[in-house]
Design a protein around this motif. Structure first.
Motif, short mmCIF file in Angstrom:
data_model
loop_
_atom_site.label_atom_id
_atom_site.label_comp_id
_atom_site.label_asym_id
_atom_site.label_seq_id
_atom_site.Cartn_x
_atom_site.Cartn_y
_atom_site.Cartn_z
N ALA A 125 0.84 -1.21 0.00
CA ALA A 125 0.00 0.00 0.00
C ALA A 125 0.87 1.25 0.00
O ALA A 125 0.59 2.22 -0.72
CB ALA A 125 -0.94 0.00 1.21
N LEU A 126 1.94 1.24 0.79
CA LEU A 126 2.87 2.37 0.82
C LEU A 126 3.59 2.53 -0.52
O LEU A 126 3.79 3.65 -1.01
CB LEU A 126 3.87 2.20 1.96
CG LEU A 126 3.29 2.31 3.36
CD1 LEU A 126 4.32 1.89 4.40
CD2 LEU A 126 2.79 3.73 3.64
N LYS A 127 3.96 1.41 -1.11
CA LYS A 127 4.64 1.44 -2.42
C LYS A 127 3.69 1.97 -3.49
O LYS A 127 4.07 2.84 -4.29
CB LYS A 127 5.14 0.05 -2.79
CG LYS A 127 5.88 -0.01 -4.12
CD LYS A 127 6.33 -1.40 -4.44
CE LYS A 127 5.13 -2.20 -4.87
NZ LYS A 127 5.38 -3.46 -5.51
N ASP A 128 2.47 1.48 -3.52
CA ASP A 128 1.48 1.92 -4.51
C ASP A 128 1.18 3.41 -4.40
O ASP A 128 0.86 4.06 -5.39
CB ASP A 128 0.20 1.11 -4.40
CG ASP A 128 0.38 -0.35 -4.78
OD1 ASP A 128 1.41 -0.69 -5.41
OD2 ASP A 128 -0.50 -1.16 -4.44
N ALA A 129 1.29 3.94 -3.19
CA ALA A 129 1.05 5.37 -2.96
C ALA A 129 2.27 6.22 -3.27
O ALA A 129 2.22 7.44 -3.21
CB ALA A 129 0.61 5.59 -1.51
N GLY A 130 3.39 5.57 -3.60
CA GLY A 130 4.61 6.29 -3.91
C GLY A 130 5.38 6.76 -2.69
O GLY A 130 6.31 7.55 -2.81
N LEU A 131 5.02 6.24 -1.52
CA LEU A 131 5.69 6.66 -0.29
C LEU A 131 6.97 5.91 0.00
O LEU A 131 7.85 6.42 0.69
CB LEU A 131 4.74 6.49 0.91
CG LEU A 131 3.64 7.55 0.99
CD1 LEU A 131 2.54 7.09 1.93
CD2 LEU A 131 4.23 8.87 1.43
N VAL A 132 7.08 4.70 -0.51
CA VAL A 132 8.31 3.92 -0.33
C VAL A 132 8.69 3.28 -1.65
O VAL A 132 7.85 3.09 -2.54
CB VAL A 132 8.17 2.81 0.76
CG1 VAL A 132 7.82 3.39 2.11
CG2 VAL A 132 7.17 1.76 0.35
N SER A 133 9.97 2.97 -1.77
CA SER A 133 10.41 2.24 -2.95
C SER A 133 11.25 1.05 -2.49
O SER A 133 12.08 1.18 -1.60
CB SER A 133 11.22 3.13 -3.90
OG SER A 133 12.35 3.64 -3.25
#
Length: 95
Positions: free
Chosen positions: A47-55
């Motif tokens: 969810a964090l990755k999809d939101a662009g918050l983590v890579s």
């Protein structure tokens, strides 16, 4: 922006973001900080990755996650604009 705020709406995801402020972490180290199943943690990380918050980045056999500060800055700028606060981009030139 909607995905970003949705991702930050969950306390576990906010905790993960806070942990990553100190630097990149392996997914196993992130999971070890919580008393929940690996698939649940993976769901939060996705969810964090999809939101662009983590890579994610592969580090040998493990995956390390890094906070994407630009996404955090975008959310902060949006919130500041909502309050009418001036950001460095909107401040007038004092000359």
């Amino acid at each position: 922006m909607n995905a970003l705020f949705k991702a930050l709406s969950h306390p576990v995801r906010r905790s993960i973001v806070d942990m990553l402020r100190k630097g990149p972490m392996a997914s196993g180290d992130i999971a070890a900080a919580f008393d929940m199943s690996w698939p649940t943690i993976t769901g939060h990380l996705n969810a964090l990755k999809d939101a662009g918050l983590v890579s994610p980045e592969r580090d040998g056999a493990s995956i390390r996650y890094r906070l994407e500060i630009s996404a955090v800055e975008e959310a902060l700028a949006f919130l500041l604009a909502m309050t009418g606060a001036r950001t460095p981009d909107t401040e007038e030139d004092p000359r």
